[in-house]
Design a protein around this motif. Structure first.
Motif, PDB file in Angstrom:
ATOM      1  N   LEU A   1      -5.114   1.090   7.168  1.00  0.00           N
ATOM      2  CA  LEU A   1      -4.491   1.141   6.412  1.00  0.00           C
ATOM      3  C   LEU A   1      -3.809   2.398   6.039  1.00  0.00           C
ATOM      4  CD1 LEU A   1      -6.230  -0.723   3.324  1.00  0.00           C
ATOM      5  CD2 LEU A   1      -4.213  -1.818   4.735  1.00  0.00           C
ATOM      6  N   GLU A  42      -3.024   6.616   2.455  1.00  0.00           N
ATOM      7  CA  GLU A  42      -2.187   6.640   0.959  1.00  0.00           C
ATOM      8  C   GLU A  42      -2.665   5.076   0.642  1.00  0.00           C
ATOM      9  OE1 GLU A  42      -1.318   8.833  -0.643  1.00  0.00           O
ATOM     10  OE2 GLU A  42      -1.944  10.264   0.782  1.00  0.00           O
ATOM     11  N   LYS A  43      -2.325   3.902   1.644  1.00  0.00           N
ATOM     12  CA  LYS A  43      -2.770   2.719   1.375  1.00  0.00           C
ATOM     13  C   LYS A  43      -4.037   2.373   1.022  1.00  0.00           C
ATOM     14  CE  LYS A  43       1.405   0.830   3.372  1.00  0.00           C
ATOM     15  NZ  LYS A  43       2.031   0.114   4.553  1.00  0.00           N
ATOM     16  N   GLN A  73      -4.316   3.513  -2.778  1.00  0.00           N
ATOM     17  CA  GLN A  73      -3.536   2.516  -3.327  1.00  0.00           C
ATOM     18  C   GLN A  73      -4.485   1.289  -3.642  1.00  0.00           C
ATOM     19  OE1 GLN A  73       0.365   1.712  -1.841  1.00  0.00           O
ATOM     20  NE2 GLN A  73       0.709   3.883  -2.030  1.00  0.00           N
ATOM     21  N   LEU A  84      -0.656  -4.678  -2.990  1.00  0.00           N
ATOM     22  CA  LEU A  84      -1.191  -4.291  -1.610  1.00  0.00           C
ATOM     23  C   LEU A  84      -2.549  -5.007  -1.458  1.00  0.00           C
ATOM     24  CD1 LEU A  84      -1.135  -2.391   0.781  1.00  0.00           C
ATOM     25  CD2 LEU A  84      -2.095  -0.634  -0.541  1.00  0.00           C
TER      26      LEU A  84
END
Ligand code: BGC
Length: 411
Positions: free
Chosen positions: A197, A200-201, A204, A213
């Protein structure tokens, strides 16, 4: 002063025989961990403070947290406990913890503790715990002898990783040493999710719990890739602890292990050497990414407190002293929480960890309770683990269950 010298000194009347006692709850019972804990115990004894051991076996700390809750509910918490991440805030919220700033001079902490470390032990603008070390969680450890024997390149991509795992298995070794409890399954997932990922993801999804997400096609793909790891683990290891899996690496029975660097602490105490017996590399496709786990101690506020402020202050001073930081982290496999410590004794893996911590992209490890409370983390880990261990479990259903469970607990 060693325990024996201390005893001799006490017998000769040089020190107060009635050392003050501090009861400390922790789960550092594996090799490496126990040695590191012994260094702390000895350092306290030098100040005439006796460590009253309240060790709860069970890596990852799940059992320890449960026992602590029982003790606290019955109005009898230990003096000090190994608590980390958002759990610090949970205990502080109900008014059970000492404000560290009221015990010790914390005004200099910004001079030698990194911001992220300070933030981790802060609740409501106050320091509520004392940090002791920084572990990196997203490591891939390799058995050097097996890699040499099979002439394997170090896997830097997932494609390379799976090709390597196939070769190790074909040669009759266990490809992935893996203990198979829920938090260890989740640690495998976490390492892969961060890689696939990106930071950042990852944040999140596992720090901010972004529902879109969490249930996305991308997340389903992560779960599917994660399941591919299962076939390389050894079925006799289900339910075993991390150090039993790490032993397969030191016995040359397994080729690779995903684990935090407390495993290195164990191998070091077994006389194994970095880059000679074991190799540390980034999890494939994770260069510069660092999932951190910061161990810390809290001090319980108690009615009719047994421990004087002096004893508490000595404990805190020891934890952050340069000498202790250097010795403790060597045994623990972690890096000092304090900047400017002499790192000469630390091996190449610890140096790499230090460089990546200071220059890399940092994310809190959710499997180590650095992103959420242990309550939420346990539920997330169980969902991940059920999926991993059930051949017919499907990724799309799992991401929905995960997102629903998180929503239910957060709301
Ligand atoms: C702790 C480490 C410990 C590991 C295995 C982690 O949650 O933060 O200090 O070594 O569990 O027991």
């Amino acid at each position: 002063m060693s325990k024996y010298l201390m005893l001799l000194a006490a017998l000769l009347g040089f020190v107060n025989v009635h050392a003050a006692e501090v009861e400390v709850l922790h789960w550092w019972t594996a090799k490496g961990e126990a040695e590191a804990q012994g260094i702390l115990e000895d350092a306290l004894l030098e100040q005439n403070i006796k460590w009253n051991n309240f060790a709860i076996v069970g890596a990852g700390g799940e059992s320890a947290v449960r026992v602590l809750q029982m003790r606290a509910l019955s109005g009898n918490p230990p003096d000090v406990a190994h608590i980390k991440g958002p759990d610090i805030g949970e205990w502080a919220k109900i008014g059970m913890l000492e404000n560290i700033g009221k015990i010790a001079d914390t005004s200099t902490w910004p001079d030698f503790l990194p911001k992220i470390v300070r933030e981790t032990v802060t609740f409501d603008g106050q320091y509520m715990a004392v940090p002791v070390n920084i572990h990196r969680v997203n490591w891939l450890w390799l058995n050097k002898a097996i890699f040499d024997e099979l002439d394997l390149p170090l896997p830097t991509t997932w494609q390379g990783f799976f090709a390597t795992a196939n070769k190790i298995q074909a040669a009759g070794y266990i490809a992935i040493a893996h203990g198979g409890t829920a938090w260890q399954d989740a640690l495998l997932f976490e390492s892969m999710a961060l890689s696939l990922l990106g930071p950042e993801k990852y944040k999140q999804a596992f720090v901010e719990y972004n529902e879109a997400l969490l249930t996305s096609a991308e997340m389903i793909h992560v779960f599917e890739q994660f399941k591919r790891l299962y076939q390389y683990t050894d079925s006799s290891m289900r339910g075993k602890d991390w150090y039993q899996a790490s032993q397969l690496i030191s016995n040359n029975q397994a080729g690779m292990q995903f684990m935090g660097d407390w495993a290195m602490g164990m191998w070091n105490t077994q006389g194994k050497k970095a880059m000679v017996d074991y190799i540390c590399i980034d999890v494939p496709e994770s260069k510069g990414l660092f999932s951190y786990n910061i161990d810390s101690f809290v001090f319980f506020e108690k009615n009719g407190r047994k421990n004087s402020r002096e004893i508490q202050r000595s404990f805190i001073d020891i934890l952050l002293s340069e000498k202790f930081q250097a010795e403790f982290n060597l045994a623990k496999g972690s890096i000092p929480v304090r900047q400017g410590i002499n790192m000469d004794q630390l091996n190449q893996c610890a140096h790499k960890s230090f460089t990546d911590f200071n220059n890399g992209q940092l994310v809190p490890s959710f499997t180590q309770n650095l992103a959420s409370t242990s309550h939420l983390q346990n539920i997330i880990s169980k969902i991940i683990s059920n999926y991993f261990n059930n051949p017919s479990a499907d990724a799309a259903t799992t991401v929905n269950s995960l997102s629903l469970a998180i929503r239910a607990i957060k709301n």
